[in-house]
Design a protein around this motif. Structure first.
Motif, short mmCIF file in Angstrom:
data_model
loop_
_atom_site.label_atom_id
_atom_site.label_comp_id
_atom_site.label_asym_id
_atom_site.label_seq_id
_atom_site.Cartn_x
_atom_site.Cartn_y
_atom_site.Cartn_z
N TYR A 1 -0.53 -1.29 -8.91
CA TYR A 1 0.22 -2.01 -7.89
C TYR A 1 -0.70 -2.75 -6.92
O TYR A 1 -1.74 -2.24 -6.52
CB TYR A 1 1.08 -1.03 -7.09
CG TYR A 1 1.84 -1.68 -5.97
CD1 TYR A 1 2.91 -2.52 -6.23
CD2 TYR A 1 1.47 -1.49 -4.64
CE1 TYR A 1 3.60 -3.15 -5.20
CE2 TYR A 1 2.15 -2.11 -3.61
CZ TYR A 1 3.21 -2.94 -3.89
OH TYR A 1 3.89 -3.56 -2.87
N THR A 2 -0.28 -3.97 -6.55
CA THR A 2 -0.94 -4.73 -5.48
C THR A 2 0.13 -5.19 -4.50
O THR A 2 1.28 -5.44 -4.87
CB THR A 2 -1.71 -5.96 -6.02
OG1 THR A 2 -0.82 -6.80 -6.76
CG2 THR A 2 -2.88 -5.52 -6.89
N HIS A 3 -0.29 -5.31 -3.24
CA HIS A 3 0.64 -5.65 -2.16
C HIS A 3 0.02 -6.74 -1.30
O HIS A 3 -1.11 -6.59 -0.82
CB HIS A 3 0.90 -4.40 -1.31
CG HIS A 3 1.93 -4.60 -0.26
ND1 HIS A 3 3.26 -4.38 -0.50
CD2 HIS A 3 1.83 -5.01 1.03
CE1 HIS A 3 3.95 -4.65 0.61
NE2 HIS A 3 3.11 -5.04 1.55
N SER B 1 4.83 -9.45 -2.75
CA SER B 1 4.33 -10.29 -1.67
C SER B 1 5.43 -10.38 -0.64
O SER B 1 6.60 -10.61 -0.99
CB SER B 1 4.01 -11.71 -2.17
OG SER B 1 2.92 -11.69 -3.04
N GLY C 1 8.28 -10.46 -6.07
CA GLY C 1 7.33 -9.65 -6.82
C GLY C 1 7.67 -9.50 -8.28
O GLY C 1 8.50 -10.24 -8.83
N THR D 1 -4.33 -9.09 0.53
CA THR D 1 -3.87 -8.38 -0.67
C THR D 1 -4.57 -7.03 -0.75
O THR D 1 -5.80 -6.95 -0.65
CB THR D 1 -4.15 -9.20 -1.95
OG1 THR D 1 -3.47 -10.45 -1.85
CG2 THR D 1 -3.67 -8.46 -3.18
N HIS E 1 3.70 -5.69 -8.36
CA HIS E 1 3.18 -6.50 -7.26
C HIS E 1 4.33 -6.91 -6.36
O HIS E 1 5.42 -7.23 -6.85
CB HIS E 1 2.48 -7.76 -7.77
CG HIS E 1 2.08 -8.67 -6.65
ND1 HIS E 1 0.97 -8.43 -5.87
CD2 HIS E 1 2.66 -9.76 -6.12
CE1 HIS E 1 0.89 -9.35 -4.93
NE2 HIS E 1 1.92 -10.18 -5.05
N ASP F 1 -5.07 -3.40 -2.95
CA ASP F 1 -4.86 -2.71 -4.21
C ASP F 1 -4.07 -1.44 -3.89
O ASP F 1 -3.72 -1.17 -2.73
CB ASP F 1 -6.19 -2.41 -4.92
CG ASP F 1 -7.12 -1.51 -4.12
OD1 ASP F 1 -6.71 -0.94 -3.07
OD2 ASP F 1 -8.27 -1.35 -4.55
#
Length: 119
Positions: free
Chosen positions: A33-35, A111, A99, A41, A109, A43
């Protein structure tokens, strides 16, 4: 495959401080997952660190979904959250999220962007 919802994730991860954080994160967020928020951003490790910090500051909160769309592995949602912090202050924000899902239905992910509303 059942796809998760951000409103359920917020309730489990942020608004239920007695729930095991690792268990809640694993339920909603894929290992890779990335945010992205405010131009940064994170990790998964950075996201966990941020959530841990925020969770310790929030006493209570609610989320109201305004719009939510799923299209295959794509996800979009708009919600309003209201929180009360440990110092007694409150915040109300509208958030838009775009996302994608991992193949297992968890978020891969997200955003987000948002703005403050009058409390």
């Amino acid at each position: 495959m059942t796809q998760v919802r951000i409103s359920d994730a917020l309730r489990a991860v942020v608004f239920e401080p007695t729930r095991d954080l690792t268990e809640a994160l694993d339920e909603f967020y894929a290992p890779d997952y990335t945010h992205r928020s405010d131009g940064e951003t994170l990790d998964r490790a950075g996201f966990v660190e941020m959530v841990t910090r925020v969770r310790g500051q929030i006493v209570s909160g609610t989320v109201r979904v305004l719009d939510e769309l799923h299209d295959g592995l794509r996800y979009a949602e708009r919600h309003v959250y209201e929180i009360t912090l440990a110092d007694g202050s409150t915040a109300k924000r509208e958030i838009a999220i775009f996302g994608s899902y991992a193949e297992d239905g968890r978020f891969r992910h997200l955003s987000e962007t948002g703005f403050d509303l009058s409390a």
